[in-house]
Design a protein around this motif. Structure first.
Motif, PDB file in Angstrom:
ATOM      1  N   GLU A 172       2.880  -4.279   3.859  1.00  0.00           N
ATOM      2  CA  GLU A 172       2.565  -3.506   5.062  1.00  0.00           C
ATOM      3  C   GLU A 172       3.266  -2.154   5.081  1.00  0.00           C
ATOM      4  O   GLU A 172       2.795  -1.231   5.755  1.00  0.00           O
ATOM      5  CB  GLU A 172       2.914  -4.308   6.314  1.00  0.00           C
ATOM      6  CG  GLU A 172       1.971  -5.472   6.542  1.00  0.00           C
ATOM      7  CD  GLU A 172       2.240  -6.222   7.824  1.00  0.00           C
ATOM      8  OE1 GLU A 172       1.305  -6.866   8.338  1.00  0.00           O
ATOM      9  OE2 GLU A 172       3.396  -6.172   8.320  1.00  0.00           O
ATOM     10  N   GLY A 173       4.356  -2.008   4.347  1.00  0.00           N
ATOM     11  CA  GLY A 173       5.010  -0.709   4.264  1.00  0.00           C
ATOM     12  C   GLY A 173       4.087   0.338   3.665  1.00  0.00           C
ATOM     13  O   GLY A 173       3.775   1.351   4.300  1.00  0.00           O
ATOM     14  N   PRO A 174       3.597   0.116   2.426  1.00  0.00           N
ATOM     15  CA  PRO A 174       2.663   1.064   1.818  1.00  0.00           C
ATOM     16  C   PRO A 174       1.340   1.182   2.565  1.00  0.00           C
ATOM     17  O   PRO A 174       0.735   2.252   2.598  1.00  0.00           O
ATOM     18  CB  PRO A 174       2.448   0.492   0.411  1.00  0.00           C
ATOM     19  CG  PRO A 174       3.692  -0.315   0.138  1.00  0.00           C
ATOM     20  CD  PRO A 174       4.064  -0.911   1.462  1.00  0.00           C
ATOM     21  N   LYS A 175       0.867   0.111   3.154  1.00  0.00           N
ATOM     22  CA  LYS A 175      -0.431   0.128   3.833  1.00  0.00           C
ATOM     23  C   LYS A 175      -0.411   0.995   5.081  1.00  0.00           C
ATOM     24  O   LYS A 175      -1.385   1.688   5.384  1.00  0.00           O
ATOM     25  CB  LYS A 175      -0.839  -1.303   4.198  1.00  0.00           C
ATOM     26  CG  LYS A 175      -2.241  -1.407   4.792  1.00  0.00           C
ATOM     27  CD  LYS A 175      -2.625  -2.864   5.028  1.00  0.00           C
ATOM     28  CE  LYS A 175      -4.056  -2.976   5.539  1.00  0.00           C
ATOM     29  NZ  LYS A 175      -4.450  -4.394   5.740  1.00  0.00           N
ATOM     30  N   TYR A 176       0.735   0.952   5.788  1.00  0.00           N
ATOM     31  CA  TYR A 176       0.816   1.659   7.069  1.00  0.00           C
ATOM     32  C   TYR A 176       1.804   2.815   7.013  1.00  0.00           C
ATOM     33  O   TYR A 176       2.618   3.010   7.909  1.00  0.00           O
ATOM     34  CB  TYR A 176       1.167   0.667   8.179  1.00  0.00           C
ATOM     35  CG  TYR A 176       0.129  -0.425   8.336  1.00  0.00           C
ATOM     36  CD1 TYR A 176      -1.187  -0.111   8.666  1.00  0.00           C
ATOM     37  CD2 TYR A 176       0.457  -1.766   8.128  1.00  0.00           C
ATOM     38  CE1 TYR A 176      -2.147  -1.098   8.794  1.00  0.00           C
ATOM     39  CE2 TYR A 176      -0.494  -2.766   8.264  1.00  0.00           C
ATOM     40  CZ  TYR A 176      -1.799  -2.420   8.594  1.00  0.00           C
ATOM     41  OH  TYR A 176      -2.750  -3.413   8.723  1.00  0.00           O
ATOM     42  N   ILE A 177       1.721   3.586   5.925  1.00  0.00           N
ATOM     43  CA  ILE A 177       2.515   4.813   5.849  1.00  0.00           C
ATOM     44  C   ILE A 177       1.978   5.816   6.868  1.00  0.00           C
ATOM     45  O   ILE A 177       0.928   5.618   7.479  1.00  0.00           O
ATOM     46  CB  ILE A 177       2.463   5.430   4.429  1.00  0.00           C
ATOM     47  CG1 ILE A 177       1.012   5.714   4.021  1.00  0.00           C
ATOM     48  CG2 ILE A 177       3.160   4.534   3.427  1.00  0.00           C
ATOM     49  CD1 ILE A 177       0.875   6.449   2.705  1.00  0.00           C
TER      50      ILE A 177
END
Length: 263
Positions: A169-174
């Motif tokens: 979710e870190g990379p997905k919701y940058i």
């Protein structure tokens, strides 16, 4: 792609946004209620007006009005229909020329439409509000160069304060949009607010579909309109947006430009 313009009431197609009384017969064309024409293209380039490149009339015949094909219509007097018959929402708070003068680059039709929809939806609709919003988003996005965070987002992994609890979710919701929306929790709140579940597809969708509406969502939730109505300095607005004064000189330059062209 073809569109259709339909008159909601008796109105005029015009070559300029002047009042009807100031136009000659050659500069205006009576557009009667429920009349319609095929539109090859359209854009917002005059406040509260839409400029259309007319195609054919409702009988399929080319329309030539005084040898002109590009005309203006007052937004509230017409409807624009997509090729499937659905109504396209039109807002004309800021023109293409004004926006591109401040941001320093060309906007796609979708970006211009989203900017105007954002300004309307979040009531960014007087000069101080518009000037501060446009100038702050211009700086935050590097003149619209960065509508998606450059970092891969690994540093956001496990950020429970942002709602990132599942791996990936870190990379997905940058960060995405002109004021970077970041974290699953903020994406979910935005998705709920505009009733579009596809927001949860991630940053690429938001950056493309809602570059300004996502910024307006933050603007509204942080009471920026109320601050702008107090005639604040760029420093005061920057402090609320940034939490400090990062890039203050650049923000001031954008604001000065906004004051020059958004009048």
């Amino acid at each position: 792609m073809a569109f259709t313009i339909r008159a909601k009431q008796d109105t005029w197609l015009k070559l300029s946004p002047k009042s009807n009384a100031d136009l000659t017969d050659a500069e205006k064309f009576s557009f009667k209620t429920n009349s319609r024409f095929t539109v090859d293209s359209y854009t917002i380039d005059v406040p509260k007006h839409v400029r259309f490149t007319l195609g054919n009339d409702d009988k399929g015949q080319p329309i030539l009005i005084q040898s002109e094909r590009s005309w203006l219509a007052f937004i509230e007097h017409i409807e624009l229909l997509d090729d499937d018959g659905s109504i396209i929402k039109l807002f004309g708070i800021i023109t293409r020329q004004q926006a591109e003068s401040v941001y320093g680059r060309k906007l796609s039709d979708g970006q211009l439409q989203d900017l105007n929809e954002c300004l309307d939806k979040y009531k960014i609709n007087n000069l101080p509000r518009i000037r501060h919003f446009v100038s702050q988003t211009a700086h935050e996005s590097g003149g619209l160069r960065w509508l998606q965070e450059l970092d891969n987002g690994d540093y956001l992994e496990g950020r429970k304060d942002l709602g990132n609890v599942i791996p990936g979710e870190g990379p997905k919701y940058i960060g995405a949009g002109a004021i970077q929306l970041t974290g699953r929790g903020n994406y979910q709140a935005f998705s709920n607010a505009i009733a579009d579940p596809k927001v949860m597809d991630g940053s690429a969708y938001v950056a493309t579909k809602y570059p300004f509406t996502s910024a307006g969502f933050w603007w509204w939730n942080n009471n920026m309109n109320a601050l702008c109505d107090k005639n604040p300095t760029v420093e005061q607005v920057t402090l609320r947006v940034n939490g400090g004064y990062n890039g203050l000189d650049d923000r001031k330059k954008y604001y000065q430009k906004a004051c020059q062209v958004i009048v």
